[in-house]
Motif scaffolding. Structure first.
Motif, short mmCIF file in Angstrom:
data_model
loop_
_atom_site.label_atom_id
_atom_site.label_comp_id
_atom_site.label_asym_id
_atom_site.label_seq_id
_atom_site.Cartn_x
_atom_site.Cartn_y
_atom_site.Cartn_z
N LEU A 28 0.89 -1.24 0.06
CA LEU A 28 0.02 -0.15 -0.07
C LEU A 28 0.87 1.28 0.08
O LEU A 28 0.48 2.22 -0.31
CB LEU A 28 -0.75 0.16 1.19
CG LEU A 28 -1.97 -1.27 1.22
CD1 LEU A 28 -2.73 -1.06 2.41
CD2 LEU A 28 -2.88 -1.04 0.06
N TYR A 29 2.01 1.46 0.24
CA TYR A 29 2.75 2.48 0.57
C TYR A 29 4.03 2.18 -0.28
O TYR A 29 4.95 1.26 0.09
CB TYR A 29 3.13 2.65 1.87
CG TYR A 29 2.14 3.25 2.75
CD1 TYR A 29 1.49 4.57 2.85
CD2 TYR A 29 1.25 2.21 3.47
CE1 TYR A 29 0.60 4.98 3.40
CE2 TYR A 29 -0.02 2.71 4.11
CZ TYR A 29 -0.30 4.06 4.21
OH TYR A 29 -1.35 4.37 4.68
N ALA A 30 4.14 3.51 -1.19
CA ALA A 30 5.50 3.37 -1.69
C ALA A 30 6.72 3.63 -0.72
O ALA A 30 6.32 4.01 0.25
CB ALA A 30 5.69 4.45 -2.83
N ILE A 32 9.67 5.68 0.26
CA ILE A 32 10.00 7.19 0.08
C ILE A 32 11.16 7.50 0.91
O ILE A 32 11.27 7.37 1.91
CB ILE A 32 8.64 8.02 0.13
CG1 ILE A 32 7.44 7.54 -0.56
CG2 ILE A 32 9.20 9.42 -0.28
CD1 ILE A 32 7.68 7.81 -1.92
N TYR A 53 11.54 7.95 -4.81
CA TYR A 53 11.64 6.85 -4.32
C TYR A 53 12.99 5.96 -3.85
O TYR A 53 13.87 6.53 -4.22
CB TYR A 53 11.06 5.93 -5.49
CG TYR A 53 9.82 6.25 -6.07
CD1 TYR A 53 8.55 5.61 -5.36
CD2 TYR A 53 9.35 6.33 -7.24
CE1 TYR A 53 7.48 5.79 -5.68
CE2 TYR A 53 8.08 6.65 -7.89
CZ TYR A 53 6.97 6.39 -6.90
OH TYR A 53 5.62 6.29 -7.03
N TYR A 61 11.54 12.58 -7.50
CA TYR A 61 10.19 12.86 -8.19
C TYR A 61 9.83 14.54 -7.92
O TYR A 61 8.92 15.08 -8.65
CB TYR A 61 9.07 12.14 -8.12
CG TYR A 61 8.56 11.86 -6.69
CD1 TYR A 61 7.66 12.70 -5.92
CD2 TYR A 61 9.15 10.75 -5.90
CE1 TYR A 61 7.40 12.70 -4.83
CE2 TYR A 61 8.86 10.56 -4.49
CZ TYR A 61 7.96 11.50 -3.84
OH TYR A 61 7.47 11.41 -2.49
N ARG A 62 10.39 15.09 -6.83
CA ARG A 62 10.07 16.54 -6.58
C ARG A 62 11.31 17.07 -6.11
O ARG A 62 11.90 16.46 -4.98
CB ARG A 62 9.00 16.72 -5.73
CG ARG A 62 8.14 17.90 -5.48
CD ARG A 62 7.00 18.08 -4.87
NE ARG A 62 5.93 17.15 -5.55
CZ ARG A 62 5.02 16.37 -4.89
NH1 ARG A 62 5.13 16.22 -3.56
NH2 ARG A 62 4.19 15.65 -5.58
N ARG A 137 -2.01 16.44 -13.23
CA ARG A 137 -1.78 15.04 -13.22
C ARG A 137 -2.33 14.28 -14.27
O ARG A 137 -3.58 14.39 -14.19
CB ARG A 137 -2.08 14.33 -11.80
CG ARG A 137 -1.80 13.04 -11.31
CD ARG A 137 -2.04 12.71 -10.15
NE ARG A 137 -0.94 13.17 -8.93
CZ ARG A 137 -0.14 12.62 -8.48
NH1 ARG A 137 0.26 11.33 -8.74
NH2 ARG A 137 0.50 13.39 -7.50
N LYS A 138 -1.72 13.82 -15.18
CA LYS A 138 -2.53 13.24 -16.37
C LYS A 138 -3.32 14.33 -17.08
O LYS A 138 -4.42 13.90 -17.48
CB LYS A 138 -3.20 11.84 -15.91
CG LYS A 138 -2.03 10.79 -15.50
CD LYS A 138 -2.91 9.52 -15.38
CE LYS A 138 -1.92 8.43 -14.66
NZ LYS A 138 -2.92 7.35 -14.39
N GLN A 170 -12.55 14.78 -4.27
CA GLN A 170 -11.13 13.97 -3.97
C GLN A 170 -10.80 13.26 -5.32
O GLN A 170 -11.51 12.33 -5.40
CB GLN A 170 -10.85 13.28 -2.83
CG GLN A 170 -9.22 12.86 -2.85
CD GLN A 170 -9.09 11.98 -1.21
OE1 GLN A 170 -9.88 11.99 -0.38
NE2 GLN A 170 -8.03 11.08 -1.42
N TRP A 172 -7.36 12.21 -6.02
CA TRP A 172 -6.27 11.26 -5.94
C TRP A 172 -5.72 11.31 -4.44
O TRP A 172 -6.17 12.11 -3.81
CB TRP A 172 -5.10 11.38 -6.80
CG TRP A 172 -4.43 12.68 -7.08
CD1 TRP A 172 -5.01 13.62 -7.99
CD2 TRP A 172 -3.40 13.54 -6.46
NE1 TRP A 172 -4.02 14.74 -7.78
CE2 TRP A 172 -3.19 14.62 -6.79
CE3 TRP A 172 -2.97 12.72 -5.10
CZ2 TRP A 172 -2.44 15.21 -6.07
CZ3 TRP A 172 -1.97 13.77 -4.49
CH2 TRP A 172 -1.66 14.97 -5.24
N GLY A 173 -4.94 10.35 -4.26
CA GLY A 173 -4.16 10.38 -2.69
C GLY A 173 -4.96 9.13 -2.05
O GLY A 173 -6.10 8.62 -2.48
N SER A 174 -4.21 8.51 -1.20
CA SER A 174 -4.82 7.12 -0.67
C SER A 174 -5.76 7.44 0.59
O SER A 174 -5.52 8.71 1.34
CB SER A 174 -3.52 6.44 -0.30
OG SER A 174 -2.95 7.19 0.66
N LEU A 175 -6.49 6.47 0.74
CA LEU A 175 -7.53 6.33 1.86
C LEU A 175 -6.92 6.49 3.19
O LEU A 175 -6.98 7.36 4.16
CB LEU A 175 -8.58 5.60 1.74
CG LEU A 175 -9.88 5.62 2.40
CD1 LEU A 175 -10.67 6.93 2.02
CD2 LEU A 175 -10.66 4.45 2.36
#
Lengths: 201, 201
Positions: A28-30, A32, A53, A61-62, A137-138, A170, A172-175
């Motif tokens: 569930l979690y990259a 980082i 990552y 990525y940022r 995003r996309k 919302q 994107w973003g995980s729950l």
């Protein structure tokens, strides 16, 4: 207030990762890594932040410059993008390259500054109100709702979500969603004496 | 039906990863590798599946034996755990080690089999009804709602969510949530001739 500013910059100046969380909750979690390191030759409170990552630490990525300051009795972290940013990728691992960043390379990112408050011994930062921190995003424009919490034990929790600017839904973003980082390297000893003296004034 | 079974096992027999998705959406998706490789010495349709973080491919966070079969005109993928599973970690990269897995090492995982249907040229699998596929995560029991889709272009999409067994509230799983994998290595040539002959009967 200045004492708080100094403390905030000390707690931010670190390498953090969420290895424990990633390993405890696959997939569930990259995994980082966040590096936040003082830009000692720039204005007090300036930090280079790279988020990557864990498997690709030299290709963030940022990458941003943050600048923690007080304004009207408030703690604010201003956000800047870097021109020609790829030149500085991975420089948090080679700080002599960080010294090449100049003030003229920084562009303020409108609407994406953090308002920080202190709660007990923790700092809680949230993107300034107004839904103006926009990202694509996309090909879809969303505004960012972003929050972080720093504890005096070297932990950092972050939450980022993207919302539709019209419906506020919302997108994107995980729950479960909160990334939980631990400090693995402390960079606070690099904070220049000048900055600390300046903050005492 | 047997033709479908053969086709399903062919499409499953591959190495998949979601590198593109992880790179396009940092940090929302962990970078995952899924290896699903025929266990040529076991019953037809037997596959070893290892799921791991791309940065740690030899330490899967999940290793299972799957067995695709037809039952009452339905395509089912049965799920088995392995005793002494750590012994087989990473064996998808050294298939001679896979040959040591014996029938007696397999334990059926109740409630976690997939019912698979064909939709155009895609296969869609969902955990069997009944909310009986239970997992513990941080000491909390949840039931899994899990779905996958395999296309004939070598793509695989998966969605896993954990729900509270009493209230059915979603407790974990991402909101955007679908992992999007591409096939990077095709293992379908390893499917034994015997299996294919068996499926033709």
């Amino acid at each position: 207030m200045s004492a708080s500013l100094s403390q905030l910059v000390h707690q931010l100046s670190a390498r953090f990762n969420n290895q424990q969380q990633a390993f405890d909750n696959p997939p569930l979690y990259a995994h980082i890594v966040v590096n936040c390191r003082p830009l000692v030759h720039l204005l007090p409170g300036s930090l280079l932040i790279e988020q990557s990552y864990a498997m690709d630490p030299l290709k963030p990525y940022r990458i941003r410059v943050l600048r923690a300051q007080t304004r009207d009795e408030k703690l604010i972290i201003f956000s800047y993008s870097l021109s020609d940013e790829q030149k500085y990728w991975g420089s948090v691992y080679e700080p002599e390259r960080m010294l090449k960043i100049e003030e003229k390379d920084l562009q303020a990112i409108e609407g994406c500054n953090y308002i920080v408050r202190k709660k007990n011994s923790n700092f809680i930062g949230e993107v300034e109100p107004g839904c103006r921190c926009l990202v694509d995003r996309k090909g879809v424009t969303t505004y960012i709702v972003s929050k972080f919490e720093l504890t005096n034990k070297g932990e950092m929790r972050t939450l980022d979500r993207g919302h539709n600017p019209v419906t506020h839904e919302q997108l994107w973003g995980s729950l479960g969603g909160v990334f939980e980082f631990n400090r693995t390297t402390d960079f606070s000893k690099e904070i220049p004496y000048d900055w600390i003296e300046e903050w005492k004034k």
